[in-house]
Motif scaffolding. Sequence first.
Motif, PDB file in Angstrom:
ATOM      1  N   HIS B 140       3.286  12.365   3.280  1.00 12.85           N
ATOM      2  CA  HIS B 140       2.238  11.369   3.483  1.00 12.85           C
ATOM      3  C   HIS B 140       2.654  10.218   4.380  1.00 12.85           C
ATOM      4  O   HIS B 140       3.823   9.848   4.434  1.00 12.85           O
ATOM      5  CB  HIS B 140       1.772  10.818   2.132  1.00 12.85           C
ATOM      6  N   THR B 141       1.657   9.670   5.042  1.00 13.43           N
ATOM      7  CA  THR B 141       1.816   8.401   5.746  1.00 13.43           C
ATOM      8  C   THR B 141       0.754   7.462   5.203  1.00 13.43           C
ATOM      9  O   THR B 141      -0.254   7.897   4.650  1.00 13.43           O
ATOM     10  CB  THR B 141       1.611   8.572   7.262  1.00 13.43           C
ATOM     11  N   GLY B 142       1.007   6.166   5.348  1.00 10.69           N
ATOM     12  CA  GLY B 142       0.005   5.199   4.896  1.00 10.69           C
ATOM     13  C   GLY B 142       0.330   4.639   3.531  1.00 10.69           C
ATOM     14  O   GLY B 142       1.484   4.466   3.172  1.00 10.69           O
ATOM     15  N   ASP B 143      -0.726   4.368   2.767  1.00 12.34           N
ATOM     16  CA  ASP B 143      -0.578   3.647   1.500  1.00 12.34           C
ATOM     17  C   ASP B 143      -0.582   4.604   0.311  1.00 12.34           C
ATOM     18  O   ASP B 143      -1.382   5.535   0.255  1.00 12.34           O
ATOM     19  CB  ASP B 143      -1.715   2.642   1.330  1.00 12.34           C
ATOM     20  N   VAL B 144       0.304   4.341  -0.628  1.00 15.59           N
ATOM     21  CA  VAL B 144       0.398   5.153  -1.850  1.00 15.59           C
ATOM     22  C   VAL B 144      -0.001   4.292  -3.048  1.00 15.59           C
ATOM     23  O   VAL B 144       0.411   3.137  -3.149  1.00 15.59           O
ATOM     24  CB  VAL B 144       1.830   5.687  -2.041  1.00 15.59           C
ATOM     25  N   LEU B 145      -0.805   4.853  -3.936  1.00 14.82           N
ATOM     26  CA  LEU B 145      -1.216   4.151  -5.151  1.00 14.82           C
ATOM     27  C   LEU B 145      -0.723   4.910  -6.379  1.00 14.82           C
ATOM     28  O   LEU B 145      -0.995   6.102  -6.527  1.00 14.82           O
ATOM     29  CB  LEU B 145      -2.746   4.037  -5.201  1.00 14.82           C
ATOM     30  N   LEU B 146       0.012   4.225  -7.224  1.00 13.30           N
ATOM     31  CA  LEU B 146       0.444   4.801  -8.500  1.00 13.30           C
ATOM     32  C   LEU B 146      -0.523   4.322  -9.585  1.00 13.30           C
ATOM     33  O   LEU B 146      -0.734   3.118  -9.735  1.00 13.30           O
ATOM     34  CB  LEU B 146       1.878   4.354  -8.824  1.00 13.30           C
ATOM     35  N   VAL B 147      -1.122   5.262 -10.294  1.00 15.19           N
ATOM     36  CA  VAL B 147      -2.153   4.938 -11.296  1.00 15.19           C
ATOM     37  C   VAL B 147      -1.599   5.184 -12.698  1.00 15.19           C
ATOM     38  O   VAL B 147      -1.327   6.321 -13.074  1.00 15.19           O
ATOM     39  CB  VAL B 147      -3.411   5.800 -11.087  1.00 15.19           C
ATOM     40  N   CYS B 148      -1.442   4.118 -13.453  1.00 15.95           N
ATOM     41  CA  CYS B 148      -1.009   4.255 -14.837  1.00 15.95           C
ATOM     42  C   CYS B 148      -2.217   4.590 -15.701  1.00 15.95           C
ATOM     43  O   CYS B 148      -3.210   3.857 -15.686  1.00 15.95           O
ATOM     44  CB  CYS B 148      -0.375   2.954 -15.324  1.00 15.95           C
ATOM     45  N   ALA B 149      -2.106   5.664 -16.466  1.00 13.55           N
ATOM     46  CA  ALA B 149      -3.239   6.061 -17.317  1.00 13.55           C
ATOM     47  C   ALA B 149      -3.481   5.039 -18.422  1.00 13.55           C
ATOM     48  O   ALA B 149      -4.605   4.803 -18.822  1.00 13.55           O
ATOM     49  CB  ALA B 149      -2.985   7.442 -17.919  1.00 13.55           C
ATOM     50  N   GLY B 150      -2.399   4.427 -18.913  1.00 12.91           N
ATOM     51  CA  GLY B 150      -2.568   3.449 -19.984  1.00 12.91           C
ATOM     52  C   GLY B 150      -3.038   4.087 -21.270  1.00 12.91           C
ATOM     53  O   GLY B 150      -3.033   5.321 -21.428  1.00 12.91           O
ATOM     54  N   ASN B 151      -3.468   3.237 -22.181  1.00 13.19           N
ATOM     55  CA  ASN B 151      -3.868   3.704 -23.505  1.00 13.19           C
ATOM     56  C   ASN B 151      -5.201   3.062 -23.875  1.00 13.19           C
ATOM     57  O   ASN B 151      -5.254   1.870 -24.149  1.00 13.19           O
ATOM     58  CB  ASN B 151      -2.789   3.339 -24.538  1.00 13.19           C
ATOM     59  N   GLU B 152      -6.263   3.839 -23.794  1.00  6.95           N
ATOM     60  CA  GLU B 152      -7.606   3.345 -24.124  1.00  6.95           C
ATOM     61  C   GLU B 152      -7.935   2.066 -23.348  1.00  6.95           C
ATOM     62  O   GLU B 152      -8.451   1.094 -23.914  1.00  6.95           O
ATOM     63  CB  GLU B 152      -7.712   3.081 -25.635  1.00  6.95           C
TER      64      GLU B 152
END
Lengths: 243, 243
Positions: B140-152
């Motif tokens: 990949h090039t560009g911006d990466v987003l890490l998404v935390c699922a979290g809890n409810e």
Amino acid sequence: MIRSVDVAVVPALIGARPPAAAAVVIDVLRATSTIAVALANGATSIIPVREPGDAIAVRNRIGRDRVLLCGERNSRLIAGFDLDNSPASYPAEVVAGKTLALTTTNGTRALLEAARDGASVYCGALLNRRAVARALLAGHTGDVLLVCAGNEGTLSLEDLLCAGAIVAALGRDGAAIEPSDAARAAMSLFEGHAKRLTTAIASSTHARALRDAGFAADVAACAELDVLDVVPVYREGIVTALR
Amino acid sequence: MIRSVDVAVVPALIGARPPAAAAVVIDVLRATSTIAVALANGATSIIPVREPGDAIAVRNRIGRDRVLLCGERNSRLIAGFDLDNSPASYPAEVVAGKTLALTTTNGTRALLEAARDGASVYCGALLNRRAVARALLAGHTGDVLLVCAGNEGTLSLEDLLCAGAIVAALGRDGAAIEPSDAARAAMSLFEGHAKRLTTAIASSTHARALRDAGFAADVAACAELDVLDVVPVYREGIVTALR
């Protein structure tokens, strides 16, 4: 006794929590730091408003001689306003005895959001961290929510560090307070940076933007810990010093 | 080259960011850990769905002999389903050659949210942290987003720690990647706990709930770092191992 402490890392997450007994709004760079400085320097009260036009309406209602128009857009003085959002602009000779109508991009809006569910709302900063923690411990039972103002909807490192500093102070001064995962993450972050807090604050995205805009001295001034005893409390639209 | 890395500490904050070139969904306890284990053990694919009824619809469409019904509600096996959400339930002799229709409280929903803007979406866990970071850097090039699922809807410490572990790996293997304040906070948190990661994971709210429900072994199994080379990638409704 305070039962639990949680952190909303951005104002949009306030609603994801049940209503708290007390909330602390944190905008280290710079609104809540500036509010603490202004009250410490004798301002009578601060009226946070969303838009510049709202501030002008406050002045027209209360009187031109008693009200200063304060705040920023894009970090700078608003055209026609008296004071920008720099704590250095709020010495006693300027603000003592005055009412400040304040509008900022993140902090005053977060304050208005946090106040919606009827909880007591304080303004927290690194400057008055210990004083705010003591007020929470002395004045409240139940759940406490720390609200980070963030920067245009995104998480601000300096606000999360300040939230962690408050959690740490609550834990040190209080008994068995249950921190949420967010509160524990914030506290862990603060403890990791406690010995070089000024450096950590200065490395944040917002600090760098302020430096580029000529406000490097503000960043350093807002990174000092526990130097003001004032506790700003928001009640019915007005922020005053807790007595 | 990857330009920037940001972290959405809960899925509700995905929309606050411009679309990223790639996203990584993180649900350490346990969905993305389980997905990584299942693919490493030879599952053909995983179809994440919102509700148990959707999983049954998948099985009816693809065929009873090829599909396993998988997932949890309140951490436990769903009535009539084949497998719960424990990675230990997914050995090769059970899952090899199978399609898994998976529904969980946080992880699969976060995956569906993250996929909405058309970015490539990976499933990240501590188990495959390094492999995911390498796939991001290679692909990949560009911006990466890490998404935390979290809890409810609330922040999960274990997901934020994993996000920080990925940021750390990107920084070590890559060149000048700009981390957002959230990414820097996550990385700092991870680095502060790197030497006692298992303890930190086990202290989280969700880990304690899982332990109370009898899943202590899962918490320990999901806290291992860099033990799987598999990179689960979500495309057009299906998660498969990147080749």
